[in-house]
Design an enzyme around this catalytic site. Structure first.
Site, PDB file in Angstrom:
ATOM      1  N   ASN A   1       6.042 -40.963  -1.226  1.00 19.06           N
ATOM      2  CA  ASN A   1       5.636 -41.081  -2.756  1.00 19.06           C
ATOM      3  C   ASN A   1       4.535 -42.468  -2.464  1.00 19.06           C
ATOM      4  OD1 ASN A   1       4.486 -41.433  -4.848  1.00 19.06           O
ATOM      5  ND2 ASN A   1       6.175 -41.022  -6.640  1.00 19.06           N
TER       6      ASN A   1
ATOM      7  N   HIS B   1      10.623 -30.746  -6.950  1.00 19.56           N
ATOM      8  CA  HIS B   1      11.660 -31.367  -7.226  1.00 19.56           C
ATOM      9  C   HIS B   1      11.935 -31.588  -8.346  1.00 19.56           C
ATOM     10  CE1 HIS B   1       9.382 -35.291  -8.006  1.00 19.56           C
ATOM     11  NE2 HIS B   1       7.987 -34.819  -7.854  1.00 19.56           N
TER      12      HIS B   1
ATOM     13  N   ASP C   1       5.993 -31.509  -9.737  1.00 18.50           N
ATOM     14  CA  ASP C   1       7.508 -32.367  -9.981  1.00 18.50           C
ATOM     15  C   ASP C   1       8.380 -31.060 -11.540  1.00 18.50           C
ATOM     16  OD1 ASP C   1       9.123 -34.507 -10.933  1.00 18.50           O
ATOM     17  OD2 ASP C   1       6.940 -35.814 -11.661  1.00 18.50           O
TER      18      ASP C   1
ATOM     19  N   ASP D   1       5.510 -40.495 -19.440  1.00 11.58           N
ATOM     20  CA  ASP D   1       6.251 -39.632 -18.759  1.00 11.58           C
ATOM     21  C   ASP D   1       7.352 -40.296 -17.946  1.00 11.58           C
ATOM     22  OD1 ASP D   1       7.236 -38.695 -16.073  1.00 11.58           O
ATOM     23  OD2 ASP D   1       6.903 -39.882 -14.424  1.00 11.58           O
TER      24      ASP D   1
ATOM     25  N   GLU E   1      15.292 -34.891  -9.888  1.00 15.66           N
ATOM     26  CA  GLU E   1      15.794 -35.862  -9.498  1.00 15.66           C
ATOM     27  C   GLU E   1      17.417 -35.796 -10.112  1.00 15.66           C
ATOM     28  OE1 GLU E   1      13.401 -38.161 -13.068  1.00 15.66           O
ATOM     29  OE2 GLU E   1      11.386 -36.945 -11.899  1.00 15.66           O
TER      30      GLU E   1
ATOM     31  N   TYR F   1      -0.059 -31.398  -4.485  1.00 19.32           N
ATOM     32  CA  TYR F   1       1.060 -31.751  -5.348  1.00 19.32           C
ATOM     33  C   TYR F   1       0.436 -31.919  -6.899  1.00 19.32           C
ATOM     34  CZ  TYR F   1       4.720 -34.821  -7.474  1.00 19.32           C
ATOM     35  OH  TYR F   1       5.746 -35.428  -8.244  1.00 19.32           O
TER      36      TYR F   1
ATOM     37  N   ASP G   1      10.861 -32.833 -12.580  1.00 20.95           N
ATOM     38  CA  ASP G   1      11.866 -34.256 -13.542  1.00 20.95           C
ATOM     39  C   ASP G   1      13.474 -33.408 -13.018  1.00 20.95           C
ATOM     40  OD1 ASP G   1       9.439 -35.587 -14.251  1.00 20.95           O
ATOM     41  OD2 ASP G   1       9.548 -34.089 -16.066  1.00 20.95           O
TER      42      ASP G   1
ATOM     43  N   CYS H   1       9.844 -43.084 -15.820  1.00 18.69           N
ATOM     44  CA  CYS H   1       8.566 -42.946 -14.357  1.00 18.69           C
ATOM     45  C   CYS H   1       9.483 -43.790 -13.253  1.00 18.69           C
ATOM     46  CB  CYS H   1       7.400 -44.127 -14.808  1.00 18.69           C
ATOM     47  SG  CYS H   1       6.592 -44.024 -12.630  1.00 18.69           S
TER      48      CYS H   1
END
Length: 299
Positions: free
Chosen positions: A213, A116, A89, A62, A118, A48, A91, A126
């Site tokens: 997660n 992914h 990730d 982040d 979001e 990951y 974002d 975060c």
């Protein structure tokens, strides 16, 4: 020697096969290419690549400050060093739906097995901090539809992450996850579930693979692999754990160096030179060109 021997399209195909089997796949977070090699050597299922880790690698928080170019470039460096599938990730997709579409193809070209995206507003924060805000349903679905439309390799995994649980509750998270699946998401990442019962409720409501997660110091308890398997999770990530361990060791090492003037007391905690050379395959380079490796490491 050099980079992974398994081509990216084959990593994706094999990853999708294993994901379809229903088993729980373990993806520790790599903080650099060398740690990705170590994850593979230790027998895990995948790698990951955390947005928080890539931001921290640049000395940044982040909060969406990293760019597509920075993340794709670093993700490529990590993914190409391992035979394992790597997911990244992405974002909020680095912009509007057209930017999301470009992001998909950039990550395909970088050799990733999936990503992914979001549903937070941009810039994000975060997922385990308070005060998050999510976009409206229409915007969230447009991001996923744009990603699916842009994909060229059908085995490239497009996962939708929803952060709405912390804003509107579990029922809202389940409702949004269902709609994200209808929009084309191959998998769902329900962020910041409070307990195992919430993971289980999500599992009972959603038919596609689900990711858990397990980040330290966050909203979720640190459940074991067996606990997550028992409630039907398909992927588990430890996104920042290796970075935290490495930075904790670095802090203690610097304190020792400052106090004692040398690091002899810490030698037992270090990766030995011989272990490092084995991990980076010095011997393999020697077979290719003896001018690269022409000495032996004392053990």
């Amino acid at each position: 020697m050099l980079y992974a021997q398994t081509p990216a399209h084959e990593k994706r195909r094999l990853f999708r096969e294993r994901l379809a089997s229903g088993e729980l796949l373990r993806f520790p977070g790599a903080f650099n290419p060398l740690s990705a090699k170590l994850i593979g050597e230790r027998g895990f299922d995948g790698v990951y690549i955390s947005g928080a880790v890539l931001a921290a690698d640049l000395g940044l928080p982040d909060i969406g400050l990293t760019t597509l170019t920075e993340v794709a470039g670093r993700a490529k460096q990590i993914a190409r060093m391992t035979e394992l599938p790597a997911i990244v990730d992405a974002d909020t997709g680095f912009g509007e739906p057209m930017n999301v579409a470009r992001s998909i193809q950039e990550f395909e070209d970088a050799g990733l097995a999936g990503l992914h995206i979001e549903d937070q507003i941009n810039p994000k924060r975060c997922g385990h901090l308070d005060g998050k805000q999510v976009v409206d349903e229409d915007t969230a679905l447009k991001r996923i539809r744009a990603a699916v439309d842009a994909r060229r390799d059908s085995n490239f995994l497009i996962m939708a992450r929803t952060d709405i649980r912390a804003v509107e509750g579990l029922d809202a998270a389940i409702d949004r996850a269902k709609k994200l699946v209808d929009a084309g998401a191959d998998a769902i990442f329900p962020e910041a579930m409070a307990d195992l019962s919430e993971f289980e409720a999500m599992r009972n409501a959603i038919d596609v693979p689900l990711l858990a997660n397990m980040t330290e110091f966050g909203k979720s308890e640190l459940f074991t692999v067996d606990q997550l398997r028992d409630v039907g999770m398909n992927l588990v990530i430890w996104p920042v754990s290796l970075l935290r361990l490495a930075m904790g060791a670095a802090m203690r090492g610097l304190d020792e160096l400052d106090a004692s003037g040398n690091l002899e007391a810490k030698l037992g905690e270090m990766q030995h030179r011989a272990e490092l050379y084995e991990l980076v395959d010095y011997e393999g380079y020697n077979h290719f060109d003896t001018s690269v490796f022409n000495f032996r490491v004392a053990r």
